[in-house]
Design a protein around this motif. Sequence first.
Motif, PDB file in Angstrom:
ATOM      1  N   ALA A 250       0.846  -1.208   0.000  1.00 42.21           N
ATOM      2  CA  ALA A 250       0.000   0.000   0.000  1.00 42.21           C
ATOM      3  C   ALA A 250       0.875   1.249   0.000  1.00 42.21           C
ATOM      4  O   ALA A 250       0.648   2.189  -0.768  1.00 42.21           O
ATOM      5  CB  ALA A 250      -0.932   0.001   1.206  1.00 42.21           C
ATOM      6  N   GLN A 251       1.908   1.253   0.847  1.00 35.33           N
ATOM      7  CA  GLN A 251       2.829   2.404   0.887  1.00 35.33           C
ATOM      8  C   GLN A 251       3.654   2.497  -0.395  1.00 35.33           C
ATOM      9  O   GLN A 251       3.934   3.587  -0.890  1.00 35.33           O
ATOM     10  CB  GLN A 251       3.765   2.287   2.097  1.00 35.33           C
ATOM     11  CG  GLN A 251       3.090   2.549   3.432  1.00 35.33           C
ATOM     12  CD  GLN A 251       4.082   2.504   4.596  1.00 35.33           C
ATOM     13  OE1 GLN A 251       5.280   2.690   4.422  1.00 35.33           O
ATOM     14  NE2 GLN A 251       3.587   2.252   5.799  1.00 35.33           N
ATOM     15  N   LEU A 252       4.019   1.336  -0.949  1.00 30.57           N
ATOM     16  CA  LEU A 252       4.835   1.312  -2.165  1.00 30.57           C
ATOM     17  C   LEU A 252       4.101   1.985  -3.329  1.00 30.57           C
ATOM     18  O   LEU A 252       4.719   2.625  -4.175  1.00 30.57           O
ATOM     19  CB  LEU A 252       5.183  -0.137  -2.527  1.00 30.57           C
ATOM     20  CG  LEU A 252       6.167  -0.352  -3.676  1.00 30.57           C
ATOM     21  CD1 LEU A 252       7.550   0.159  -3.333  1.00 30.57           C
ATOM     22  CD2 LEU A 252       6.239  -1.828  -4.057  1.00 30.57           C
TER      23      LEU A 252
ATOM     24  N   ALA B  94       8.231  -5.522  -5.479  1.00 29.69           N
ATOM     25  CA  ALA B  94       8.954  -5.407  -4.211  1.00 29.69           C
ATOM     26  C   ALA B  94       9.704  -4.082  -4.175  1.00 29.69           C
ATOM     27  O   ALA B  94      10.024  -3.565  -3.113  1.00 29.69           O
ATOM     28  CB  ALA B  94       9.930  -6.575  -4.062  1.00 29.69           C
ATOM     29  N   GLY B  95       9.971  -3.562  -5.359  1.00 31.17           N
ATOM     30  CA  GLY B  95      10.652  -2.268  -5.473  1.00 31.17           C
ATOM     31  C   GLY B  95      10.324  -1.659  -6.818  1.00 31.17           C
ATOM     32  O   GLY B  95       9.864  -2.357  -7.727  1.00 31.17           O
ATOM     33  N   VAL B  96      10.554  -0.367  -6.941  1.00 29.67           N
ATOM     34  CA  VAL B  96      10.247   0.306  -8.208  1.00 29.67           C
ATOM     35  C   VAL B  96      11.211   1.475  -8.412  1.00 29.67           C
ATOM     36  O   VAL B  96      11.649   2.101  -7.448  1.00 29.67           O
ATOM     37  CB  VAL B  96       8.773   0.801  -8.211  1.00 29.67           C
ATOM     38  CG1 VAL B  96       8.536   1.858  -7.146  1.00 29.67           C
ATOM     39  CG2 VAL B  96       8.351   1.318  -9.586  1.00 29.67           C
ATOM     40  N   SER B  97      11.565   1.699  -9.659  1.00 32.91           N
ATOM     41  CA  SER B  97      12.326   2.895 -10.035  1.00 32.91           C
ATOM     42  C   SER B  97      11.378   3.746 -10.871  1.00 32.91           C
ATOM     43  O   SER B  97      10.947   3.321 -11.940  1.00 32.91           O
ATOM     44  CB  SER B  97      13.565   2.507 -10.854  1.00 32.91           C
ATOM     45  OG  SER B  97      14.110   3.658 -11.483  1.00 32.91           O
ATOM     46  N   ILE B  98      11.023   4.918 -10.347  1.00 32.57           N
ATOM     47  CA  ILE B  98      10.034   5.779 -11.008  1.00 32.57           C
ATOM     48  C   ILE B  98      10.770   6.861 -11.799  1.00 32.57           C
ATOM     49  O   ILE B  98      11.429   7.724 -11.218  1.00 32.57           O
ATOM     50  CB  ILE B  98       9.091   6.409  -9.962  1.00 32.57           C
ATOM     51  CG1 ILE B  98       8.353   5.303  -9.193  1.00 32.57           C
ATOM     52  CG2 ILE B  98       8.106   7.380 -10.629  1.00 32.57           C
ATOM     53  CD1 ILE B  98       7.605   5.780  -7.976  1.00 32.57           C
TER      54      ILE B  98
ATOM     55  N   MET C 164      11.563   1.075  -2.173  1.00 32.75           N
ATOM     56  CA  MET C 164      11.695  -0.355  -1.884  1.00 32.75           C
ATOM     57  C   MET C 164      10.862  -0.737  -0.665  1.00 32.75           C
ATOM     58  O   MET C 164      10.812   0.001   0.317  1.00 32.75           O
ATOM     59  CB  MET C 164      13.174  -0.711  -1.668  1.00 32.75           C
ATOM     60  CG  MET C 164      14.026  -0.397  -2.894  1.00 32.75           C
ATOM     61  SD  MET C 164      15.667  -1.161  -2.945  1.00 32.75           S
ATOM     62  CE  MET C 164      16.468  -0.511  -1.503  1.00 32.75           C
ATOM     63  N   ASP C 165      10.213  -1.901  -0.784  1.00 32.16           N
ATOM     64  CA  ASP C 165       9.329  -2.402   0.277  1.00 32.16           C
ATOM     65  C   ASP C 165      10.127  -3.245   1.261  1.00 32.16           C
ATOM     66  O   ASP C 165      10.591  -4.335   0.924  1.00 32.16           O
ATOM     67  CB  ASP C 165       8.211  -3.231  -0.380  1.00 32.16           C
ATOM     68  CG  ASP C 165       7.286  -3.891   0.634  1.00 32.16           C
ATOM     69  OD1 ASP C 165       7.370  -3.544   1.833  1.00 32.16           O
ATOM     70  OD2 ASP C 165       6.468  -4.739   0.223  1.00 32.16           O
TER      71      ASP C 165
ATOM     72  N   HIS D 106      19.224  -4.180  -8.766  1.00 31.64           N
ATOM     73  CA  HIS D 106      18.190  -4.257  -9.802  1.00 31.64           C
ATOM     74  C   HIS D 106      17.543  -2.892 -10.040  1.00 31.64           C
ATOM     75  O   HIS D 106      17.495  -2.395 -11.166  1.00 31.64           O
ATOM     76  CB  HIS D 106      17.126  -5.288  -9.398  1.00 31.64           C
ATOM     77  CG  HIS D 106      15.961  -5.367 -10.343  1.00 31.64           C
ATOM     78  ND1 HIS D 106      15.809  -6.396 -11.248  1.00 31.64           N
ATOM     79  CD2 HIS D 106      14.901  -4.549 -10.547  1.00 31.64           C
ATOM     80  CE1 HIS D 106      14.708  -6.193 -11.965  1.00 31.64           C
ATOM     81  NE2 HIS D 106      14.131  -5.077 -11.547  1.00 31.64           N
ATOM     82  N   GLU D 107      17.041  -2.274  -8.964  1.00 27.33           N
ATOM     83  CA  GLU D 107      16.328  -0.994  -9.128  1.00 27.33           C
ATOM     84  C   GLU D 107      17.274   0.123  -9.572  1.00 27.33           C
ATOM     85  O   GLU D 107      16.905   0.977 -10.378  1.00 27.33           O
ATOM     86  CB  GLU D 107      15.609  -0.600  -7.829  1.00 27.33           C
ATOM     87  CG  GLU D 107      14.518  -1.574  -7.380  1.00 27.33           C
ATOM     88  CD  GLU D 107      13.466  -1.881  -8.435  1.00 27.33           C
ATOM     89  OE1 GLU D 107      13.304  -1.083  -9.382  1.00 27.33           O
ATOM     90  OE2 GLU D 107      12.801  -2.926  -8.331  1.00 27.33           O
ATOM     91  N   LEU D 108      18.500   0.128  -9.065  1.00 24.36           N
ATOM     92  CA  LEU D 108      19.457   1.159  -9.473  1.00 24.36           C
ATOM     93  C   LEU D 108      19.898   0.968 -10.925  1.00 24.36           C
ATOM     94  O   LEU D 108      20.235   1.941 -11.604  1.00 24.36           O
ATOM     95  CB  LEU D 108      20.667   1.190  -8.538  1.00 24.36           C
ATOM     96  CG  LEU D 108      20.374   1.511  -7.067  1.00 24.36           C
ATOM     97  CD1 LEU D 108      21.669   1.700  -6.292  1.00 24.36           C
ATOM     98  CD2 LEU D 108      19.465   2.715  -6.883  1.00 24.36           C
ATOM     99  N   ALA D 109      19.861  -0.281 -11.419  1.00 22.31           N
ATOM    100  CA  ALA D 109      20.162  -0.520 -12.839  1.00 22.31           C
ATOM    101  C   ALA D 109      19.097   0.145 -13.718  1.00 22.31           C
ATOM    102  O   ALA D 109      19.408   0.730 -14.758  1.00 22.31           O
ATOM    103  CB  ALA D 109      20.239  -2.019 -13.126  1.00 22.31           C
ATOM    104  N   HIS D 110      17.831   0.050 -13.305  1.00 20.11           N
ATOM    105  CA  HIS D 110      16.758   0.777 -14.015  1.00 20.11           C
ATOM    106  C   HIS D 110      17.063   2.276 -14.023  1.00 20.11           C
ATOM    107  O   HIS D 110      16.968   2.941 -15.048  1.00 20.11           O
ATOM    108  CB  HIS D 110      15.408   0.580 -13.306  1.00 20.11           C
ATOM    109  CG  HIS D 110      14.756  -0.745 -13.560  1.00 20.11           C
ATOM    110  ND1 HIS D 110      14.612  -1.277 -14.816  1.00 20.11           N
ATOM    111  CD2 HIS D 110      14.170  -1.621 -12.705  1.00 20.11           C
ATOM    112  CE1 HIS D 110      13.971  -2.451 -14.722  1.00 20.11           C
ATOM    113  NE2 HIS D 110      13.698  -2.678 -13.452  1.00 20.11           N
ATOM    114  N   SER D 111      17.404   2.795 -12.838  1.00 24.79           N
ATOM    115  CA  SER D 111      17.654   4.239 -12.693  1.00 24.79           C
ATOM    116  C   SER D 111      18.870   4.689 -13.496  1.00 24.79           C
ATOM    117  O   SER D 111      18.901   5.800 -14.026  1.00 24.79           O
ATOM    118  CB  SER D 111      17.847   4.593 -11.217  1.00 24.79           C
ATOM    119  OG  SER D 111      16.639   4.418 -10.497  1.00 24.79           O
ATOM    120  N   LEU D 112      19.861   3.809 -13.582  1.00 19.80           N
ATOM    121  CA  LEU D 112      21.107   4.131 -14.280  1.00 19.80           C
ATOM    122  C   LEU D 112      20.856   4.509 -15.738  1.00 19.80           C
ATOM    123  O   LEU D 112      21.428   5.467 -16.253  1.00 19.80           O
ATOM    124  CB  LEU D 112      22.041   2.922 -14.201  1.00 19.80           C
ATOM    125  CG  LEU D 112      23.423   3.050 -14.828  1.00 19.80           C
ATOM    126  CD1 LEU D 112      24.277   4.052 -14.064  1.00 19.80           C
ATOM    127  CD2 LEU D 112      24.120   1.693 -14.852  1.00 19.80           C
TER     128      LEU D 112
END
Length: 404
Positions: A204-206, A218-222, A243-244, A262-268
């Motif tokens: 819910a918070q995520l 479990a995590g997201v890069s927006i 991240m949850d 994983h998420e920082l690779a998206h952000s990269l």
Amino acid sequence: MKDDEISKLVQSHSRALASGDATAFTSIFDQKNAALVRDQARVFANLRKMPLAEKSYQVLRRQGRAQDSFGRGVKFTQDVAFVHRFAGIDLRPVSEWYRWTIEKASANAPLVVTKVQGAPPTISGEVSKTMYFPGPWDIWPDIVVAKAGASLVLARPQDAALARRVAPTVSAAAASDLAFWEKNGDPDAAVPSGFVVALVEGKAQLGKLFRTAKANEAGVSIPMPRWGIGNDTVKIGGTRVVMDTASEFFRNEQGIMEISEHELAHSLVAGLDSAQFALFGRANWITEGFAEYVAGRNRPINGNRRVSEGRAYVAGQLAMPFDGKLPTNALWDFKQMTSVNYLMGHLAMRFIAQKYGERKLVEGVVAAYRAPGDDSEAALFQVLGVTRADFERQWAGYVRAQLA
């Protein structure tokens, strides 16, 4: 009421934040509404803790009757962008959109903001119901800022100890991803040197930080579009990673490292996105496969948390049998197939790295990001110099061998 009244209101709000004048910052809000004034005082205090290189409020669009020729009171909504840039992290300024309800009691009365909420997107069909709202400064009572090398970990006060524990892992994940990029990526490409990571607890918070959406990850890069127009090649100014901490990844240090990488690779690579409209969007197996590869590149595939599902898939025991075809976006989340589709994307990237080398892998992924979304696969295969049919045939053999 004239446009310059709105402009002056917004400019004075910007000045108050920049100069650290809490009284001036909250003075534009309805003083009879104690809860609203208290909330905005908290927003001010939270924002003052953020290491922002730029911060200002800018006028967006307006709705409702903003003037009255008879001098009567008016009430309307005004969308306002909070334009900001995290120092050393965001490539360009980005914006969070608020919708203010504003009232003016009479022709000579001041403008008073009576309500603050998130502004909806301008294009219908967007996944999020709000534009990068709420930030943690809007909804958390206080913000703990933990330094993680060139990155930042943001957390609520009750997660302060966790944030400090996670920070070195986030720093190590960033260093690992950036080292991979430095070795294999385009040295002239716009990539960040640090990241903003926020910790939340539960789905819910995520789904309710920097967006308003249903969350299953479990995590997201927006990715956040840069503020302003112009011919800047960078369309995505920065990202916000959320991240949850209730997810399985937070059970041990290796899991935290994995989800962070994983998420920082998206952000990269987000800043390389063409951000052109696409009907179906960039192929998930490329986007997620690349992030999974970067996170798991130094570990054998047998140690992957999804491998048993992958074996069941190849053995024909899941909702859909393995047919040797790459996963499609249309069926990505079909009948609990999401996790195994992540693995298929990962194995596609492993196959590319093994056959063509990591530099070619990165070149292909970057081409997929820079192409209009629907052309991402074609762009990748063009870099590899292979047809989709030939690639799938070779990859399917590789998958069966890996998961035998």
